[in-house]
Every structure is written in structure tokens, then in C-alpha cells.
Design a protein around this motif. Sequence first.
Motif, PDB file in Angstrom:
ATOM      1  N   LEU A 145       6.438 -28.319 -11.560  1.00  0.00           N
ATOM      2  CA  LEU A 145       7.768 -28.416 -10.960  1.00  0.00           C
ATOM      3  C   LEU A 145       8.096 -29.857 -10.593  1.00  0.00           C
ATOM      4  O   LEU A 145       9.217 -30.335 -10.794  1.00  0.00           O
ATOM      5  CB  LEU A 145       7.845 -27.535  -9.714  1.00  0.00           C
ATOM      6  N   ASN A 146       7.113 -30.539 -10.060  1.00  0.00           N
ATOM      7  CA  ASN A 146       7.316 -31.927  -9.651  1.00  0.00           C
ATOM      8  C   ASN A 146       7.584 -32.823 -10.857  1.00  0.00           C
ATOM      9  O   ASN A 146       8.485 -33.667 -10.832  1.00  0.00           O
ATOM     10  CB  ASN A 146       6.093 -32.414  -8.886  1.00  0.00           C
ATOM     11  N   GLU A 147       6.825 -32.625 -11.939  1.00  0.00           N
ATOM     12  CA  GLU A 147       7.010 -33.445 -13.136  1.00  0.00           C
ATOM     13  C   GLU A 147       8.361 -33.196 -13.802  1.00  0.00           C
ATOM     14  O   GLU A 147       8.944 -34.098 -14.402  1.00  0.00           O
ATOM     15  CB  GLU A 147       5.880 -33.167 -14.129  1.00  0.00           C
ATOM     16  N   LEU A 148       8.872 -31.975 -13.695  1.00  0.00           N
ATOM     17  CA  LEU A 148      10.158 -31.646 -14.311  1.00  0.00           C
ATOM     18  C   LEU A 148      11.342 -31.950 -13.404  1.00  0.00           C
ATOM     19  O   LEU A 148      12.493 -31.690 -13.772  1.00  0.00           O
ATOM     20  CB  LEU A 148      10.185 -30.160 -14.690  1.00  0.00           C
ATOM     21  N   GLY A 149      11.092 -32.497 -12.237  1.00  0.00           N
ATOM     22  CA  GLY A 149      12.174 -32.850 -11.335  1.00  0.00           C
ATOM     23  C   GLY A 149      12.838 -31.661 -10.668  1.00  0.00           C
ATOM     24  O   GLY A 149      13.979 -31.767 -10.201  1.00  0.00           O
TER      25      GLY A 149
END
Length: 682
Positions: A145-149
Amino acid sequence: MLQAARTASRSWSRRLKSHATPYSGKYNLRSGGSASAPANQPYVAIASKRGVATTPVAQRPLDAAVNRKNEVGRENEDDGVEEPAKVELEDGVVSADGYSSLEKPREQAEHAVISAFDLFSIGVGPSSSHTVGPMRAGKIFINDLNELGLLEQVKMVKITLYGSLAATGKGHHTPQAILLGLEGKSCSDPESIDTGTIPSRYAAILENKSLMLNGNHHIHYDMDRDMLWRWDQVLKTHPNGMRFSVFGEDGELLATNEYFSVGGGFVVNEKTKVDENLFYKGVDKSSVHGARLHQMHIDTEAGDPCSPPYPFTSGDSLLALTKKHNMTIAQIVYDNELHFGYSHEEINQKIMRIWGVMDDCIRVGVSSSEEKLPGRLGLRRRAPMLYRRLMRGFYPGVAGPMHAPSVTAPSFSPSGAINAPDGEEHIPETEFGRLPRGSETGKSLEKRKGSRVARVTGSFEHPILPMPPRRTMIPAMDFLSCYAIAVNEVNASGGRIVTSPTNGAAGIIPAVLKYVIEASSQRDFVSDDPDKAIETFLLTAAAVGMLFKRGSTISAAEGGCQAEVGVACSMASAGFAACMGADPETVLQAAEIGIEHNLGLTCDPIDGLVQVPCIERNSLGAVKAVTAAQLSMASQNVYSVTLDEAIEAMRLTAADMSVKYKETSLSGLARTVKIPLTVPAC
């Protein structure tokens, strides 16, 4: 998959908004009907090769699951994602395409080689599949989730547990593991998390109804509303399924994914292979060596950089490699580890780190000051008392004055004996053994030592006179039992543990290895090179574990306790035989004997806790492992069953086994034993 969900969520948002909330659907536990969801809503969770299955609705529900449902005063609710089609069964777990999860033909192109440091990994108790795996899955999901913004847009997290995870998850600390995994950062990694902080962190989440995603994004989290328990439904791929879904400000679905904890802490996402799969453990896929990302069997002469130098698919092929290259099994595994990118120093350090955690686990277990294990069973800790009853200990301060260094075989002379615990008789001994109670010398010793005479149960007027109390002293069995119980009591209390190959069976390998290097009274059984023994034992055991992982399963939710205690016993048998200098064929025979006499062992933990019968089974598994190795070494390579045949038999047995005996606590001891237990003193 998360990227696809993110894109599709824009087109779904209006459809989802047309329904009051993502939680409008209800699940009828009695009828077994599917959750209500918008008919036109696409199914976005992972679909994979194996189909969905359910446990029979007519089965007696797990008491703990029913209690949870009653406590929250509601039925399970829908998570806003349509359920795939299911197949109703009379018994067992069968996929939608008609295959049992263990009846699938194995891909012959796949070899069995994985890293020994994926098979032996450091984590937390009480379960590798229900604690370590879910914690890792939560961390993987939040990192994606963090990597995909998407992380900053999340306002709500919905967690649904299926099958065995839901049935026994409460006793296995699954909720704690997932929520702490979602909090991310290094403080939520199974290998490095401070186990002492887990209870307080979990209690704070429940009390404050607050969850800090990735350590920096705060959301409201209501355990009763946001974690759903589908103990009567099994998803595709594996009985240990979990689905994570996140929603935005207006209730729109941002992303969803399914993970399957397949045993030993491994997490699978069959379709997307997001960050982790069946062959390795690692939250960050980019940091994993390319040779560990797949198991395709490619001719090494072609120079493929991803193929290990010595790939094997079965016990027979492993044995052929040892003969062809004049190598031991441990040497084969060692050279494969070099191919995975580890240096000689790193391999040694990792092996010693694993053993260090195992050994420390034994020390913590035998020196614990806590009287009972957590949980409503109120089970008394037995390892400290068992340890004090041994003639000699290894850890200063635990069992009285010590007269030998810590890594030395114990002396069983009277000078090293520990006084009997209060209320128990001290039986006088000499260098020739126990003295007859009626002898003059025995009487004088009893008088001098101030021992009490034990009460004899039975009538002296009967033709069959009662037997006087005696205490047996079989050093090997006593030490093996004590060590195995110590490890599993630490595991049951949520302590630091090594999956070997699972947490539920984590006491067998450490107990047998400890016995190999320290705890035998016979001089020629004690290793003169502990480091060499540790390396040989663990690398050999790892090779056997790889064969089971490929050829059958190491998950109790798929194969019952034979997949945990049975596999660990087989691995320990092989390691013990290897340390005794047995040739590879004898080593594999030891592994075969170890599993053959555990076939059909069921998993029926009482109250869903990894305590009864799990702890004692590890004790018996350790003793059985040594016995299996001794039988193999005495047979002179004359045997009727091969290891490959035994592994296949285990797979078939697991496929035929009722789902009630696969870590669901639906039958067996979990059904017949009343709580609270009547626990013996020791």
C-alpha cells in the motif's frame, strides 16, 4: 494485484456508494449461505489454481468461535468483496475443480531445494502458520500500500480470516500477529519484534480502537466490526486464508488481497507472487537472491544462474547426488546455500544464530519462574520441575550448585544429584545404583539424609502385594523430554522461537540436537566438535524438510499433526544419524522411520491453544527421533519402505483425513476434554 484494485476502484466507487456501507451484507452462520454482495460487483481478490471449499455446515462448531460470535453480539458481516463459488462437502477439504488440496499432481519441473534459512527461521510463538505467517502477511500488505501511494488514503481496514485461521486463530494469537504486522516497521518483524511488548501493544489497540498503519498513519479500528471470523469457509489454495481490504473516506474499496499461510511461516499469494511465495521468506522481493525466487528444474550444465548446483526432487535423487559427487547430505545443502549468495562466514553465522535461539529457548523454558501458561486451560509449566529432577543441569542458578562447565555431558554420580523436591522421597543411591530400601546401608543413608518414606498405595493383605514407589532414571529420555517441553512451553507463551519446521513442532529438533552435543552420559555419544555437529545436524535436517515441503506438506491445516510433529521427528532422526557418522542412505532411512510411525497423527488442540496435546507430543517426538536413528543404524541398510514412499503415504493420508482433525479443534481431544483441565503436578 493491488495496482489493479487501485485502478478499478474508481469505477467501483459509485456502485459501492449505492449500498449504505461496505458492511451492509450479513453472513448466515446456520444456513451456510454465501455473503450477500452486489450482484454486479467484480471479484477482485486473488483466484488461484485450487478451488474454494467449506467445512460441512452440519459439523459441531468450534466452541471458541461460537463464543466470539456471541461476545460481539452479531453475525459475521460481508467485507464488500463478492465471495467466489463454493463446493459443499460431507467431509474433508476439496477444491472447486474436484481435487483435494493435497491431491493435485505435483509439477515435476520443480525441484525441492529452498534455503535452509527459509525452512529454519526465527519468529514468535505460538504458531508458525497462525502467528508468524499472518504477521508477515500484514507487513507485506501494508508495504505494498505504501509503495503504491495508497496508504494515506486508507480510512478503514477490513480483515477476514477463513478456515483454520478463524477456527483456532484466537488461541494461536492470529489477531495480535496481523495487527502488529500492519503497524509495520522493524518492531513488527517476526524475527526482531520484542515479544515482551506484544500483549501490551495489542491491548492498547483494542482499548483505544486505534491502529497505526506502517507506524505513521493513524486510523480508527474496531476489532468487533473490522475482523471477521469465517471458520466455516475455506478459500482457494489453502485452509489458512486471510483477506485484507482497505477503504477510503467514502467507503470506496481501494485495494484488497488474499494471503495463505501454508505452514512454517511461509506466505503464498499464488496468482500475483507479491513479495513472497512458497519457496522463500522475505518481505522485500528485490532483496531476495534470484536463485531463491523459483524452483524450476533446469539443467545446470546450461549455466542457468538461477539453478542451484545440486537440485534434487526426491530422496532417491538426493541419494544419487551424494553418491555421484561423494558428498554428505549436509555438504550438498551447504553448497546450495553458497549458490544462494551466502558466503562461508554468513552460512556459519546464520546456523549458529539459529542454534543460539534454540538453545536460549531451552534455557528460558527450564528457568522460567512463571507457574502457568497463558490461556484458560491453566496448564502448569512442567519444564522447570522436570529440569530440577534431573541429576545434573547445565545452567548455573537453575538447579543448584554446579560442578561442571555448561557444555559438558552430565555426571550421574551421587555427588551431582539434586535434592528431591519438597514432599517427595529421596531414594538413596550409590555408584552401583539405588540401594534396596530394607538394607542396613540404605536405612542408614535414609536416616542420615533425613528422607521421608513414601506411602505405598494398595493392600498388604492381598495375594498381589503392591509395588513400592521407584523413580526411573533414563538420562537420554529425561533430557530429551525436558528440552522439548521447555521449548514448547516458551512457544505456547508467545516467546522467541525457531520454526523447525513449524512452531507447533519446534521442540523436537532443538531437544535432539542439544542431546547430541551436550546431554548424553555415554562418552562416545558426545560430539568432540559442537560447531561441526550443529552444522551437520541442521543442514541434514533441512534437506529432509525440503522433501516434505515439496512432496507433501508441513501445514497441520492441510495434513494434521503428522505434517508438524511427524515431519520434525523425521528431520531430527536424519540429523541425529548424520551426526553419528551414518552414510546418506542410512540417514534417509532414519528419516523414513521417523515419519512412518507418525502417519495419521491428527491435530486437535484443546481450546485452540498450542498446549494440549502439542507440548507432550514434542517430547515423545524427540525420543522417537533418536530411536528411529538407532534402528536405522542397526539395520545395515536393509529396509522395506523408502523415504519417498513414506512421504507419498503421508500426502495420501492427509488428503483422506477429515477436516475436523486439521487444526480446527472440531473433534478429538478438543471435543472430548472438558475445560478447565485437571492438571497433574508433573
